[in-house]
Design an enzyme around this catalytic site. Structure first.
Site, PDB file in Angstrom:
ATOM      1  N   ILE A   6       0.834  -1.202   0.000  1.00 28.43           N
ATOM      2  CA  ILE A   6       0.000   0.000   0.000  1.00 28.43           C
ATOM      3  C   ILE A   6       0.868   1.250   0.000  1.00 28.43           C
ATOM      4  O   ILE A   6       1.722   1.428   0.875  1.00 28.43           O
ATOM      5  CB  ILE A   6      -0.921   0.021   1.237  1.00 28.43           C
ATOM      6  N   ASN A  80      -2.391   4.229  -3.582  1.00 27.53           N
ATOM      7  CA  ASN A  80      -3.218   5.188  -2.852  1.00 27.53           C
ATOM      8  C   ASN A  80      -2.590   6.573  -2.748  1.00 27.53           C
ATOM      9  O   ASN A  80      -3.300   7.574  -2.671  1.00 27.53           O
ATOM     10  CB  ASN A  80      -3.490   4.638  -1.447  1.00 27.53           C
ATOM     11  N   TYR A 147      -5.390  17.976 -11.055  1.00 25.18           N
ATOM     12  CA  TYR A 147      -5.963  16.828 -10.344  1.00 25.18           C
ATOM     13  C   TYR A 147      -6.961  16.069 -11.217  1.00 25.18           C
ATOM     14  O   TYR A 147      -6.919  14.836 -11.291  1.00 25.18           O
ATOM     15  CB  TYR A 147      -6.635  17.309  -9.061  1.00 25.18           C
ATOM     16  N   LYS A 151      -6.141  12.149 -12.568  1.00 24.69           N
ATOM     17  CA  LYS A 151      -7.031  11.042 -12.205  1.00 24.69           C
ATOM     18  C   LYS A 151      -7.731  10.460 -13.437  1.00 24.69           C
ATOM     19  O   LYS A 151      -7.971   9.253 -13.513  1.00 24.69           O
ATOM     20  CB  LYS A 151      -8.062  11.505 -11.172  1.00 24.69           C
ATOM     21  N   THR A 184     -10.162  13.522   5.605  1.00 28.27           N
ATOM     22  CA  THR A 184      -8.718  13.312   5.575  1.00 28.27           C
ATOM     23  C   THR A 184      -7.991  14.644   5.468  1.00 28.27           C
ATOM     24  O   THR A 184      -8.596  15.702   5.296  1.00 28.27           O
ATOM     25  CB  THR A 184      -8.315  12.447   4.366  1.00 28.27           C
TER      26      THR A 184
END
Length: 243
Positions: A6, A80, A147, A151, A184
């Protein structure tokens, strides 16, 4: 027992996935720029800066070569690690900001996925790669040109990779997974930007004020349950499908 590798595992969603995988009895290799004080007999932490691609490639190859795949019924790579900055309109970001962004959000997961695929080409157990994506891959936001495009590129890599793996006798199963809005550090960064740089800032501030941000623990549990049930190669999954 399965093995999970991860990235961005020192906080947020990455850490939540790592901890829940450990709770299920799996082994975890946690990659991040900084190590945490979390200690577990089945956890190995690796300090890796994925923006430094050449160094990251060498470190990741060393990690992969140390793995005895015969010990595991499945091996999963979860890409991630990522960043939302620069939160700026197109034309206002510097070369350094753009390079750092695309190297972490797009080039690094592509590179790690390729190394993972080569290393375990002859492995007959379950092989999975998860790319953490965003609704921004489909929907444009003013101030998120970097961004959104990084993505979107990652999602197309997922789709193409899955399509290519149809030709393989022992395919790697790759998916993208969009976790939606979470409580987050990345959300805090978004809320601290300006209206000038990010047109939709008030919407994201309201999500926080109304308690509408989902917990990383909930998202991690949903993702791990999905992986246990099995996934469709090359598919883009969204948390909204499981609510």
């Amino acid at each position: 027992m399965e093995l999970y590798i991860i990235t961005g595992a020192s906080k947020g969603l990455g850490q939540a996935i790592a901890l829940q995988a450990l709770e299920k009895g799996h082994e975890v290799h946690a990659l991040s720029r900084t190590k945490t004080d979390v200690s577990h007999k089945k956890l190995t932490q690796h300090q890796i800066d994925l923006i430094n691609l050449e160094e990251a490639e060498q470190q990741f190859e060393t990690l992969l070569s140390s793995i005895d795949s015969d010990r595991y019924s499945g091996i999963t790579l979860i890409n991630n690690a990522g960043m939302v900055t620069p939160i700026k309109r197109a034309g206002e970001a510097s070369l350094d900001e753009l390079q750092r962004h695309y190297q972490l959000n797009l080039t690094a997961p592509v590179l790690l996925s390729q190394l993972f695929t080569k290393r375990f080409a002859s492995y007959s157990g379950k092989k999975t790669v998860v790319n953490i994506t965003s609704g921004a891959a489909k929907n444009p936001y003013k101030g998120w040109s970097a961004y959104c495009s990084s993505k979107a590129g990652l999602d197309m890599f997922t789709r193409t990779f899955g399509f290519e793996q149809e030709d393989e006798e022992l395919p790697v199963n790759m998916i993208s997974f969009s976790p939606g809005v979470m409580d987050t550090e990345m959300q805090a960064v978004i809320r601290s930007s300006s209206k000038k740089d990010f047109h939709h800032i008030e919407r994201f501030r309201k999500l926080n004020e109304t308690g509408s941000l989902r917990s990383p623990d909930f998202i991690a549990g949903t993702l791990l349950s999905l992986l246990e049930k099995g996934t469709e190669n090359g598919r883009i999954y969204d948390i909204k499908e499981f609510l």
